[in-house]
Enzyme design. Structure first.
Site, PDB file in Angstrom:
ATOM      1  N   PRO A  15      42.202  48.562  44.450  1.00 46.99           N
ATOM      2  CG  PRO A  15      44.290  50.154  44.606  1.00 46.99           C
ATOM      3  CD  PRO A  15      43.047  49.360  46.022  1.00 46.99           C
ATOM      4  CG  LEU A  16      43.609  45.998  38.885  1.00 49.50           C
ATOM      5  CD1 LEU A  16      44.006  46.376  36.957  1.00 49.50           C
ATOM      6  CD2 LEU A  16      43.035  44.591  39.176  1.00 49.50           C
ATOM      7  CD  GLN A  17      47.383  51.496  42.974  1.00 52.61           C
ATOM      8  OE1 GLN A  17      47.938  52.657  42.168  1.00 52.61           O
ATOM      9  NE2 GLN A  17      46.978  52.540  43.712  1.00 52.61           N
ATOM     10  CD  GLU A  18      45.806  49.278  48.074  1.00 52.40           C
ATOM     11  OE1 GLU A  18      45.598  48.484  48.670  1.00 52.40           O
ATOM     12  OE2 GLU A  18      45.719  50.617  48.052  1.00 52.40           O
TER      13      GLU A  18
END
Length: 33
Positions: A15-18
């Site tokens: 995911p973008l958060q990672e």
């Protein structure tokens, strides 16, 4: 697989958060068989 394909797969799996963690995987790219 080449580096581009590897990065693309990371982008698909993470995911973008990672995204940050992606840099750690890139740093360890030489460990990929």
């Amino acid at each position: 697989m080449d580096k581009k394909e590897y990065i693309n797969r990371l982008n698909e799996q993470k995911p973008l958060q990672e995204m940050x963690s992606r840099d750690r995987y890139l740093x360890n790219f030489h460990l990929i068989p």
